[in-house]
Write a protein that holds these residues in place. Structure first.
Motif, PDB file in Angstrom:
ATOM      1  N   LYS A 129      48.280  56.056  -1.114  1.00  0.00           N
ATOM      2  CA  LYS A 129      49.023  57.245  -0.699  1.00  0.00           C
ATOM      3  C   LYS A 129      48.662  57.644   0.731  1.00  0.00           C
ATOM      4  CE  LYS A 129      49.394  59.137  -5.391  1.00  0.00           C
ATOM      5  NZ  LYS A 129      48.980  60.236  -6.301  1.00  0.00           N
ATOM      6  N   LYS A 130      47.381  57.518   1.084  1.00  0.00           N
ATOM      7  CA  LYS A 130      46.914  57.923   2.408  1.00  0.00           C
ATOM      8  C   LYS A 130      47.563  57.090   3.512  1.00  0.00           C
ATOM      9  CE  LYS A 130      42.666  58.356   5.159  1.00  0.00           C
ATOM     10  NZ  LYS A 130      41.191  58.221   5.153  1.00  0.00           N
ATOM     11  N   TYR A 131      47.726  55.797   3.271  1.00  0.00           N
ATOM     12  CA  TYR A 131      48.211  54.905   4.323  1.00  0.00           C
ATOM     13  C   TYR A 131      49.651  54.448   4.093  1.00  0.00           C
ATOM     14  CZ  TYR A 131      43.334  54.783   5.762  1.00  0.00           C
ATOM     15  OH  TYR A 131      42.081  55.141   6.182  1.00  0.00           O
ATOM     16  N   ARG A 132      50.406  55.247   3.339  1.00  0.00           N
ATOM     17  CA  ARG A 132      51.792  54.898   3.067  1.00  0.00           C
ATOM     18  C   ARG A 132      52.608  54.735   4.357  1.00  0.00           C
ATOM     19  NH1 ARG A 132      52.996  52.178  -0.395  1.00  0.00           N
ATOM     20  NH2 ARG A 132      54.375  51.092   1.008  1.00  0.00           N
ATOM     21  N   LYS A 133      52.369  55.636   5.310  1.00  0.00           N
ATOM     22  CA  LYS A 133      53.120  55.594   6.566  1.00  0.00           C
ATOM     23  C   LYS A 133      52.850  54.291   7.312  1.00  0.00           C
ATOM     24  CE  LYS A 133      53.702  58.160  10.902  1.00  0.00           C
ATOM     25  NZ  LYS A 133      53.235  59.341  11.691  1.00  0.00           N
ATOM     26  N   GLU A 134      51.577  53.873   7.404  1.00  0.00           N
ATOM     27  CA  GLU A 134      51.212  52.638   8.096  1.00  0.00           C
ATOM     28  C   GLU A 134      51.778  51.412   7.379  1.00  0.00           C
ATOM     29  OE1 GLU A 134      49.226  55.135   7.578  1.00  0.00           O
ATOM     30  OE2 GLU A 134      47.938  55.543   9.316  1.00  0.00           O
ATOM     31  N   ILE A 135      51.823  51.479   6.048  1.00  0.00           N
ATOM     32  CA  ILE A 135      52.376  50.361   5.277  1.00  0.00           C
ATOM     33  C   ILE A 135      53.872  50.238   5.549  1.00  0.00           C
ATOM     34  CG2 ILE A 135      52.816  49.484   2.952  1.00  0.00           C
ATOM     35  CD1 ILE A 135      50.217  51.004   2.129  1.00  0.00           C
ATOM     36  N   ASN A 136      54.556  51.365   5.562  1.00  0.00           N
ATOM     37  CA  ASN A 136      56.000  51.346   5.787  1.00  0.00           C
ATOM     38  C   ASN A 136      56.361  50.768   7.153  1.00  0.00           C
ATOM     39  OD1 ASN A 136      56.527  52.431   3.296  1.00  0.00           O
ATOM     40  ND2 ASN A 136      56.759  54.536   4.027  1.00  0.00           N
TER      41      ASN A 136
ATOM     42  N   ARG B 127      54.609  48.484   8.612  1.00  0.00           N
ATOM     43  CA  ARG B 127      53.956  47.168   8.664  1.00  0.00           C
ATOM     44  C   ARG B 127      52.796  47.126   9.652  1.00  0.00           C
ATOM     45  NH1 ARG B 127      58.446  42.347   7.864  1.00  0.00           N
ATOM     46  NH2 ARG B 127      59.062  42.931   5.766  1.00  0.00           N
ATOM     47  N   GLU B 128      52.194  48.247   9.907  1.00  0.00           N
ATOM     48  CA  GLU B 128      50.931  48.272  10.644  1.00  0.00           C
ATOM     49  C   GLU B 128      49.807  47.800   9.741  1.00  0.00           C
ATOM     50  OE1 GLU B 128      52.415  52.148  13.202  1.00  0.00           O
ATOM     51  OE2 GLU B 128      50.791  52.343  11.756  1.00  0.00           O
ATOM     52  N   LEU B 129      50.030  47.952   8.450  1.00  0.00           N
ATOM     53  CA  LEU B 129      49.108  47.459   7.438  1.00  0.00           C
ATOM     54  C   LEU B 129      49.885  46.628   6.426  1.00  0.00           C
ATOM     55  CD1 LEU B 129      47.013  50.690   6.659  1.00  0.00           C
ATOM     56  CD2 LEU B 129      46.322  48.770   8.099  1.00  0.00           C
ATOM     57  N   VAL B 130      49.243  45.587   5.923  1.00  0.00           N
ATOM     58  CA  VAL B 130      49.788  44.813   4.805  1.00  0.00           C
ATOM     59  C   VAL B 130      48.691  44.703   3.751  1.00  0.00           C
ATOM     60  CG1 VAL B 130      51.399  43.516   6.237  1.00  0.00           C
ATOM     61  CG2 VAL B 130      49.089  42.623   5.867  1.00  0.00           C
ATOM     62  N   TYR B 131      49.072  44.224   2.570  1.00  0.00           N
ATOM     63  CA  TYR B 131      48.102  44.023   1.500  1.00  0.00           C
ATOM     64  C   TYR B 131      47.579  42.593   1.574  1.00  0.00           C
ATOM     65  CZ  TYR B 131      50.615  48.095  -0.299  1.00  0.00           C
ATOM     66  OH  TYR B 131      51.219  49.319  -0.437  1.00  0.00           O
ATOM     67  N   MET B 132      46.308  42.435   1.307  1.00  0.00           N
ATOM     68  CA  MET B 132      45.711  41.102   1.364  1.00  0.00           C
ATOM     69  C   MET B 132      44.721  40.924   0.229  1.00  0.00           C
ATOM     70  SD  MET B 132      43.735  39.203   4.530  1.00  0.00           S
ATOM     71  CE  MET B 132      45.260  38.999   5.445  1.00  0.00           C
ATOM     72  N   ASP B 133      44.806  39.774  -0.425  1.00  0.00           N
ATOM     73  CA  ASP B 133      43.874  39.418  -1.487  1.00  0.00           C
ATOM     74  C   ASP B 133      42.953  38.320  -0.992  1.00  0.00           C
ATOM     75  OD1 ASP B 133      43.004  39.678  -4.252  1.00  0.00           O
ATOM     76  OD2 ASP B 133      45.083  40.246  -4.656  1.00  0.00           O
ATOM     77  N   ALA B 134      41.662  38.470  -1.273  1.00  0.00           N
ATOM     78  CA  ALA B 134      40.677  37.447  -0.928  1.00  0.00           C
ATOM     79  C   ALA B 134      39.473  37.610  -1.838  1.00  0.00           C
ATOM     80  CB  ALA B 134      40.255  37.565   0.534  1.00  0.00           C
ATOM     81  N   TYR B 135      38.696  36.556  -1.966  1.00  0.00           N
ATOM     82  CA  TYR B 135      37.435  36.631  -2.699  1.00  0.00           C
ATOM     83  C   TYR B 135      36.380  37.166  -1.753  1.00  0.00           C
ATOM     84  CZ  TYR B 135      39.612  33.742  -6.279  1.00  0.00           C
ATOM     85  OH  TYR B 135      40.440  33.265  -7.255  1.00  0.00           O
ATOM     86  N   ASP B 136      35.731  38.233  -2.173  1.00  0.00           N
ATOM     87  CA  ASP B 136      34.837  38.885  -1.219  1.00  0.00           C
ATOM     88  C   ASP B 136      33.411  38.998  -1.716  1.00  0.00           C
ATOM     89  OD1 ASP B 136      34.284  40.319   1.218  1.00  0.00           O
ATOM     90  OD2 ASP B 136      34.136  42.091  -0.035  1.00  0.00           O
ATOM     91  N   ARG B 137      33.228  39.628  -2.829  1.00  0.00           N
ATOM     92  CA  ARG B 137      31.863  39.935  -3.240  1.00  0.00           C
ATOM     93  C   ARG B 137      31.344  38.904  -4.235  1.00  0.00           C
ATOM     94  NH1 ARG B 137      32.153  46.046  -5.099  1.00  0.00           N
ATOM     95  NH2 ARG B 137      33.839  45.158  -6.314  1.00  0.00           N
ATOM     96  N   HIS B 138      30.062  38.930  -4.438  1.00  0.00           N
ATOM     97  CA  HIS B 138      29.411  37.985  -5.334  1.00  0.00           C
ATOM     98  C   HIS B 138      28.703  38.787  -6.417  1.00  0.00           C
ATOM     99  CE1 HIS B 138      26.597  34.688  -6.502  1.00  0.00           C
ATOM    100  NE2 HIS B 138      27.642  33.954  -6.202  1.00  0.00           N
ATOM    101  N   GLU B 139      29.204  38.689  -7.619  1.00  0.00           N
ATOM    102  CA  GLU B 139      28.611  39.448  -8.715  1.00  0.00           C
ATOM    103  C   GLU B 139      28.307  38.506  -9.877  1.00  0.00           C
ATOM    104  OE1 GLU B 139      31.217  42.554  -9.773  1.00  0.00           O
ATOM    105  OE2 GLU B 139      31.054  43.627  -7.867  1.00  0.00           O
ATOM    106  N   ASN B 140      27.036  38.508 -10.294  1.00  0.00           N
ATOM    107  CA  ASN B 140      26.608  37.687 -11.432  1.00  0.00           C
ATOM    108  C   ASN B 140      26.974  36.215 -11.250  1.00  0.00           C
ATOM    109  OD1 ASN B 140      25.675  40.041 -12.742  1.00  0.00           O
ATOM    110  ND2 ASN B 140      27.737  40.461 -13.505  1.00  0.00           N
TER     111      ASN B 140
END
Length: 734
Positions: free
Chosen positions: A271-278, A280-293
């Motif tokens: 909700k906070k970054y809806r304007k930037e998303i609209n 396209r200043e921001l996009v969504y990105m999926d990646a493997y980041d953290r290491h757990e167990n």
């Protein structure tokens, strides 16, 4: 009509077509014709305006339209809650994948995403090796490759890391020093990636090691959206994170690049970054980041695009921007946005494709160490050691050295040996970044007491923001160019030799040593009796004798011989001449005794001054040679003569008598040809070896040798060994 239809449809096969085919072809050609009609009408309008107004008026009254950024206008709105729910569901699916078959895994992910009705497009971009999807409302969702972490990055043992405390530099055409001393190191990935956890601390260590000498202030920041929005004054900007691009096959020109931030997508952040998303200043990105167990976890974060950079970020002149991101140099729109936000003066570097974690760490560690001239030792598995150590260099020179060391290439996946990432960079026009002023070598123009310093200094920042010190004492700067500084230098005393340092604002070069020698040459020219001409020359010579590298990784070379050499202006000589002599000869029953009496004279004389040619002085020209100095032209100029009185007695059987005295003015005799060219030779420690030259000359007393047997006398020029003051130091870098 038939011809018109043929024109619109082009050639059609004789059989095998139906009305729908004709209709489709007809409509597409109609669209083309409409476009031409529009362009033709626009051209007529422009012609009319050009005939009615001057060019300037046309531009003022018809400014080019400002293109508005694309906004998301398609499809129904997707709620923040639903979008986050989709991401969480997808990540659960991703976390169960084994990735043993990359091609099969990519295909499975595409099929999985297509099950969600909120996506209207899902594709695998084989070129980028990424997956790109588009929500029905136009928002972009990317899945990018992670850095390969199979090759471990060693943790530095900071207690054993050591460096040279002194360094130097080379002459390049247009070097530029960052106008800001602020260094920002942005961490965009978690501790699973050692290039972030180990690397960021180590990079800060390199900048902080000699903070009092380089003047840089270093901060490590998380790559949050808000932190990235604040960047305005980064002299050095380093961004380590995930990155990737994607394009849809039906519109290959619409390439999108995103750089992952630490901002996780949640309902609140959505909700906070809806304007930037609209926008396209921001996009969504999926990646493997953290290491757990023992298992990596996929997460969805926001990623910034070139539009984000254009809107929020600015960089001062001559910044160094290092985008340690996979594929950051694949899409020009992205890296160029950084370049343009520095008024086109920045040097921007990044990777052309996916990069391995250890390859990325080795590359940036080497870049920072060589640009700063730190010469860290004890971490040689990452930064190869140099012997002798080397000074700081400009980015192109460092990059060329990296090519030789195979540090600009990465093949992160064994299953894709053809997918090779290369480190690339773009400099500003006619400018190449160097992180500190750097001296390559120096030459002294003794006649004017000028010191020429060659190296990398950047543009003149103004008298109040730069300085040159010699042995710790400031001197006057006469001229400043990016590759040469000319300054005054004293002939004697503090500030006449020793460590030379060039400083721009709070950023110091490594010292470069100006070595000097002081010693005596003694010239003796005897004649009959006690007649003697003697000159003792106190000579002062200066020279930069250490080797230097022309480029990073080069072997040190000797400096080309300077055309400006000569004894320093405080060189001087002391002379004395005089004495008496007699000579007895017989002829028949007569005995003749000849007397000569040269009035003693002595004094101090300086170097010959062409501006005062009538002033007493001595001339001695010195020129640098490979293993010492060559000296020539020894002469004594405008020396006032001493009076010599001559007479004789005779005694014969017929009587005796004394002649009247005759007077003759005599000055110092200039040395002969064998004293006009000789060498001061160095030993291995740059000590000038002792030497002696001998010759012969006829008697100069003025006595008349009636029998014609004028005697010869030995002439000598000799000097003792001369130790160097401020000799080269082996710990100094070249």
């Amino acid at each position: 009509m038939k011809e018109a239809v043929c024109l619109l449809l082009g050639e059609l096969p004789a059989v095998g077509f139906d009305f729908s085919t004709i209709h489709s072809r007809f409509m597409s050609q109609i669209i083309v014709i409409k476009k031409y009609i529009f362009l033709f009408s626009l051209l007529l309008s422009l012609c009319f305006l050009m005939h009615c107004k001057k060019d300037d008026d046309i531009l003022k009254s018809n400014p080019p339209p400002q293109q508005e950024p694309d906004t998301l206008t398609t499809g129904a709105e997707i709620s923040a809650e639903r979008r986050v729910e989709i991401f969480e569901s997808v990540n659960l699916y991703l976390n169960e994948l084994s990735w043993s078959d990359r091609a099969g895994t990519h295909s499975a992910i595409v099929d999985h995403l297509k099950k969600y009705p909120e996506f209207d497009k899902v594709e695998y971009d084989e070129t980028a090796d990424n997956i790109i999807a588009r929500f029905t409302d136009g928002a972009i969702y990317m899945m990018v490759n992670n850095r390969n972490t199979e090759n471990d990055i060693p943790e530095p043992d900071y207690s054993n890391l050591r460096t040279s405390s002194n360094q130097k530099t080379t002459a390049y055409e247009y070097p530029a020093i960052p106008s800001s001393s602020n260094v920002y190191i942005f961490k965009g990935v978690g501790n699973y990636f050692k290039s972030s956890s180990v690397g960021s601390t180590f990079y800060k260590f390199l900048f902080d090691y000699e903070k009092e000498k380089t003047g840089y202030t270093t901060k490590i920041l998380d790559a949050t959206i808000e932190n990235l929005k604040t960047i305005k004054d980064a002299g050095v900007f380093y961004y380590c994170s995930h990155g990737g691009m994607g394009r849809f096959k039906d519109n290959p020109k619409d390439t999108i690049y995103g750089s992952w931030t630490t901002e996780k997508v949640t309902v609140d952040s959505e909700k906070k970054y809806r304007k930037e998303i609209n926008k396209r200043e921001l996009v969504y990105m999926d990646a493997y980041d953290r290491h757990e167990n023992g298992k990596t976890i996929a997460e969805t974060h926001f990623a910034i695009t070139s539009r984000f950079v254009d809107k929020y970020m600015d960089f001062p002149k001559n910044s160094l921007i290092y985008l340690d991101l996979c594929q950051s140099f694949r899409v020009k729109d992205f890296w160029w946005s950084f370049h343009s936000k520095s008024q086109g003066t920045a040097t921007v570097a990044g990777w052309s494709d996916n990069v391995g974690d250890d390859d990325a760490h080795k590359a940036i560690s080497f870049v920072f160490d060589r640009l700063l001239g730190v010469n860290i030792q004890g971490y040689s598995t990452v930064i190869p050691e140099e012997k002798p150590k080397q000074r700081s260099f400009d980015f192109p020179s460092v990059y060329n050295d990296m090519i030789k060391r195979d540090l600009v290439k990465s093949i992160p996946y064994q299953s894709r040996p053809y997918q090779v990432a290369f480190l690339k960079y773009q400099s500003g026009p006619n400018k190449d970044i160097v992180l500190r002023p750097s001296i390559s070598y120096m030459q002294v123009y003794e006649y004017f007491d000028w010191l020429f310093i060659y190296g990398l200094f950047g543009e003149d920042p103004g008298a109040s923001k730069r300085s040159v010190t010699i042995d710790g004492e400031a001197t006057e700067v006469l001229e400043w160019t990016p590759v040469m500084v000319k300054c005054k230098i004293k002939s004697s005393g503090k500030g006449s030799a020793g460590d030379v340092i060039v400083k721009v604002k709070d950023n110091e070069s490594r010292p470069r040593i100006l070595t000097e020698w002081r010693g005596e040459l003694t010239y003796k020219r005897p004649s009959a009796g006690s007649y003697m001409e003697e000159v003792t020359i106190q000579i002062h010579l200066r020279r930069d004798v250490a080797g230097y590298r022309k480029g990073a990784g080069h072997s040190p070379e000797k400096i080309d011989h300077s055309p400006f050499t000569g004894p320093a202006n405080d060189s001087k000589a002391f002379f004395k001449m005089g004495g008496s002599a007699k000579y007895v000869s017989k002829s028949g029953d007569c005995t003749y005794t000849y007397y000569a009496n040269w009035v003693s004279r002595q004094g101090e004389i300086g170097l010959f001054d062409v501006k005062n040619p009538m002033q007493e002085g001595f001339l001695l020209i010195s020129t640098e040679k490979e293993n010492g100095f060559e000296l020539k032209g020894l002469s004594f100029t405008s020396i006032k003569p001493s009076q010599n009185s001559l007479y004789n007695d005779w005694a014969c059987n017929s009587g005796s008598g004394t002649s009247d005295k005759a007077y003759d003015d005599m000055a110092l005799e200039n040395p002969g040809a064998n004293f006009q060219l000789f060498n001061f030779q160095f030993d291995k420690d740059f000590m000038i070896k002792a030497g002696k030259i001998t010759g012969k000359g006829f008697d100069r007393s003025g006595i008349e040798y009636a029998d014609g047997n004028i005697p010869e006398f030995g002439i000598t020029l000799e000097w003792k060994a001369m130790k160097p003051n401020f000799p080269p130091k082996p710990e100094y870098a070249l």
